[in-house]
Write a protein that holds these residues in place. Structure first.
Motif, short mmCIF file in Angstrom:
data_model
loop_
_atom_site.label_atom_id
_atom_site.label_comp_id
_atom_site.label_asym_id
_atom_site.label_seq_id
_atom_site.Cartn_x
_atom_site.Cartn_y
_atom_site.Cartn_z
N MET A 1 3.48 -28.34 -62.03
CA MET A 1 2.35 -27.43 -62.26
C MET A 1 1.21 -27.78 -61.30
N PRO A 2 0.54 -26.77 -60.74
CA PRO A 2 -0.58 -27.06 -59.84
C PRO A 2 -1.77 -27.63 -60.62
N LEU A 3 -2.56 -28.44 -59.95
CA LEU A 3 -3.77 -28.98 -60.56
C LEU A 3 -4.79 -27.88 -60.76
N VAL A 4 -5.53 -27.93 -61.86
CA VAL A 4 -6.59 -26.96 -62.11
C VAL A 4 -7.73 -27.64 -62.85
N ASP A 5 -8.97 -27.42 -62.44
CA ASP A 5 -10.13 -27.95 -63.14
C ASP A 5 -10.29 -27.21 -64.46
N SER A 6 -10.65 -27.95 -65.51
CA SER A 6 -10.72 -27.34 -66.84
C SER A 6 -12.13 -27.42 -67.42
#
Length: 208
Positions: A1-6
């Motif tokens: 899964m790609p990294l994503v800021d949350s």
């Protein structure tokens, strides 16, 4: 899964604003950490900004040299400015800044990148646009004052600007982000894969 800021909000148990300036302010929050302890965090409250990597048909970028007092330097930058009106459409703000600072308009707009410039000390969010198909703006040039009165304007090949960033000669955040993001887009999926100019921006929401 790609990294994503949350998005995450730790509880703020107290807050105060010890300084309020013309465009920004300083806030002190008492923040409750996950272990129950509390810490104080000071940060600049900022309305947000836009910046424009404006390229002509020869892949030259419009750049501006401007004095920046906090760092005691004249920096070469791409056109940029504050989101002066709450909820302002960032594309409209970018078009205004390109006109005011360079007296240029563009027909083709895309979003290059969205960033928090200094998330450890400010909530400033910046959207960097790519603008192409340039032409001179109509009417009289925008009247400049203060630091802007001493600005120089030039058109420089993107590749030369990228070398300046990597060589340590050019230091402006938006210029560095803009030219490196542009090169990454060109060498990757191409400019047509960039987000449209009216793409949502959760950091600074605006009416569609």
């Amino acid at each position: 899964m790609p990294l994503v800021d949350s998005p995450t909000r730790w509880p703020v148990t107290a807050t105060k604003t010890p300084f309020t300036g013309n465009k920004t302010s300083v806030r002190t929050d008492e923040v409750q950490l996950p272990d129950g302890s509390r810490v104080h965090r000071d940060y600049q409250v900022h309305p947000g900004s836009v910046a424009v990597l404006a390229l002509d048909e020869r892949e030259r970028a419009v750049v501006i040299e401007q004095y920046r007092h906090p760092v005691r330097h004249k920096l070469w930058e791409i056109p940029a400015g504050l989101l002066d009106v709450p909820g302002e459409n960032p594309l409209h703000a970018a078009q205004r800044e390109l006109y005011e600072e360079a007296h240029v308009k563009a027909e083709n707009w895309r979003v290059l990148t969205d960033v928090y410039t200094t998330p450890g000390g400010s909530d400033e969010a910046v959207r960097v646009f790519l603008a192409r198909e340039l032409s001179e703006a109509e009417g009289e040039r925008y009247e400049v004052f203060a630091e802007e009165a001493d600005m120089r304007i030039a058109r420089v090949p993107v590749a030369e600007l990228a070398r300046g960033v990597l060589d340590g000669r050019l230091h402006n955040t938006c210029l560095a982000l803009g030219v490196l993001a542009y090169q990454a887009a060109v060498s990757g999926e191409g400019l047509e894969a960039l987000r449209p100019a009216d793409a949502p921006w959760p950091a600074r929401p605006f009416p569609s």
